[in-house]
Write an enzyme that holds these catalytic residues in place. Sequence first.
Site, mmCIF file in Angstrom:
data_model
loop_
_atom_site.group_PDB
_atom_site.id
_atom_site.type_symbol
_atom_site.label_atom_id
_atom_site.label_comp_id
_atom_site.label_asym_id
_atom_site.label_seq_id
_atom_site.Cartn_x
_atom_site.Cartn_y
_atom_site.Cartn_z
ATOM 1 N N ASN A 12 18.105 -1.534 -34.305
ATOM 2 C CA ASN A 12 19.188 -2.435 -34.676
ATOM 3 C C ASN A 12 19.495 -2.181 -36.159
ATOM 4 O O ASN A 12 18.760 -2.622 -37.024
ATOM 5 C CB ASN A 12 18.753 -3.889 -34.446
ATOM 6 C CG ASN A 12 19.782 -4.889 -34.931
ATOM 7 O OD1 ASN A 12 20.901 -4.520 -35.299
ATOM 8 N ND2 ASN A 12 19.413 -6.168 -34.937
ATOM 9 N N LYS A 14 21.822 -3.315 -37.880
ATOM 10 C CA LYS A 14 22.435 -4.481 -38.534
ATOM 11 C C LYS A 14 23.664 -4.041 -39.346
ATOM 12 O O LYS A 14 24.348 -3.098 -38.935
ATOM 13 C CB LYS A 14 21.385 -5.224 -39.365
ATOM 14 C CG LYS A 14 20.146 -5.579 -38.522
ATOM 15 C CD LYS A 14 19.188 -6.538 -39.166
ATOM 16 C CE LYS A 14 18.021 -6.798 -38.225
ATOM 17 N NZ LYS A 14 17.062 -7.779 -38.738
ATOM 18 N N HIS A 98 20.969 -12.387 -31.175
ATOM 19 C CA HIS A 98 19.999 -12.104 -32.248
ATOM 20 C C HIS A 98 19.863 -13.348 -33.119
ATOM 21 O O HIS A 98 20.832 -14.088 -33.308
ATOM 22 C CB HIS A 98 20.480 -10.907 -33.073
ATOM 23 C CG HIS A 98 19.439 -10.415 -34.022
ATOM 24 N ND1 HIS A 98 19.197 -11.037 -35.230
ATOM 25 C CD2 HIS A 98 18.546 -9.404 -33.931
ATOM 26 C CE1 HIS A 98 18.193 -10.412 -35.839
ATOM 27 N NE2 HIS A 98 17.787 -9.421 -35.071
ATOM 28 N N GLU A 100 19.892 -13.728 -36.158
ATOM 29 C CA GLU A 100 20.875 -13.785 -37.256
ATOM 30 C C GLU A 100 22.223 -14.270 -36.733
ATOM 31 O O GLU A 100 22.952 -14.981 -37.427
ATOM 32 C CB GLU A 100 20.978 -12.399 -37.926
ATOM 33 C CG GLU A 100 19.730 -12.093 -38.748
ATOM 34 C CD GLU A 100 19.329 -10.628 -38.802
ATOM 35 O OE1 GLU A 100 20.174 -9.748 -38.537
ATOM 36 O OE2 GLU A 100 18.136 -10.369 -39.117
ATOM 37 N N GLU A 170 11.685 -11.928 -30.676
ATOM 38 C CA GLU A 170 11.674 -11.689 -32.113
ATOM 39 C C GLU A 170 11.367 -12.989 -32.843
ATOM 40 O O GLU A 170 12.280 -13.805 -33.070
ATOM 41 C CB GLU A 170 13.041 -11.176 -32.579
ATOM 42 C CG GLU A 170 13.459 -9.873 -31.939
ATOM 43 C CD GLU A 170 14.429 -9.101 -32.832
ATOM 44 O OE1 GLU A 170 14.135 -7.942 -33.122
ATOM 45 O OE2 GLU A 170 15.455 -9.669 -33.259
ATOM 46 N N GLY A 176 12.188 -8.973 -40.945
ATOM 47 C CA GLY A 176 12.506 -8.556 -42.311
ATOM 48 C C GLY A 176 11.568 -9.123 -43.360
ATOM 49 O O GLY A 176 11.842 -9.056 -44.553
ATOM 50 N N SER A 216 9.430 -6.813 -38.053
ATOM 51 C CA SER A 216 8.582 -5.984 -38.920
ATOM 52 C C SER A 216 7.723 -4.986 -38.138
ATOM 53 O O SER A 216 6.587 -4.712 -38.516
ATOM 54 C CB SER A 216 7.717 -6.867 -39.823
ATOM 55 O OG SER A 216 8.541 -7.644 -40.673
HETATM 56 P P1 13P Z 1 12.878 -5.945 -38.936
HETATM 57 O O1 13P Z 1 12.292 -4.821 -38.139
HETATM 58 O O2 13P Z 1 13.592 -5.486 -40.166
HETATM 59 O O3 13P Z 1 11.891 -7.045 -39.179
HETATM 60 O O4 13P Z 1 14.036 -6.583 -38.025
HETATM 61 C C1 13P Z 1 13.762 -6.895 -36.713
HETATM 62 C C2 13P Z 1 15.032 -7.239 -36.039
HETATM 63 O O5 13P Z 1 15.654 -8.243 -36.343
HETATM 64 C C3 13P Z 1 15.543 -6.316 -35.018
HETATM 65 O O6 13P Z 1 16.570 -6.873 -34.303
#
Ligand code: 13P
Length: 254
Positions: A12, A14, A98, A100, A170, A176, A216
Amino acid sequence: MDKVRKPIVAGNWKMNKTVAEAIDLANGIKRDLAGCKEVDVVLCPPFTSLKAVSEVITGTHIDLGAQNMHWEKAGAFTGEVSAEMLRELYCHYVILGHSERRSYFGETDEIVNKKTKAAITANLTPIVCVGETLDEREGGRTEAVIEEQVRGSLKGLSARELVECVIAYEPVWAIGTGKTATSQQAQDVHKFIRGILEDMADESVARTVRIQYGGSMKPANAEELLSMPDIDGGLIGGAALEARSFVDIVKAAM
Ligand code: 13P
């Protein structure tokens, strides 16, 4: 790794990468994974780079995914794109709900549910994301939150439709942050999700649906997470922005 279900690792990206950067990254990944058959590999660049990345990976075993879509087919929805538009660009997957999207853009389970149904109708495989916040975990509400999100996001899907879905667990506190769920914490939630699927449909659906871990995940912890019986792959953020680390995670899933 001998798995009951075929592992699936998705990057992803983003809101990262210009078109030129996206082409570079996709080429770097293609160099190592063009012929990868043991793991389903999916790249999810921003909308603006879908076409360019699609051209890079055409003819390989690597698939394309989007990060969001609208549930309607067309119309006055400024700034949105439909499932059909994604199919036209050779997307096979779409990430939905997601955390976010849920926290910054107000996506509810009801919205995620409409999108999931629209994706399946358009022959896109939805990657439906669920996960608890740190407050929810510390308050002992992880299972209640996950259950509500899974049932709400997948409401009304038939057994045949449920097996078309990929679920991504997640934990919000691990995204992150550099904090990963321990493999046992992740395994427990994955197993719990499988139990919900069994209750919603049957044992065969629960056994078939692939559940990715995200938060992560990196080469250093991928193998341990992926060795757990109910963890079928990863949804990778930060570590997917560099070919080397993404390829290493995919290799850990083989
Ligand atoms: P990270 O791997 O940066 O923690 O992000 C995970 C994520 O949100 C994947 O959709």
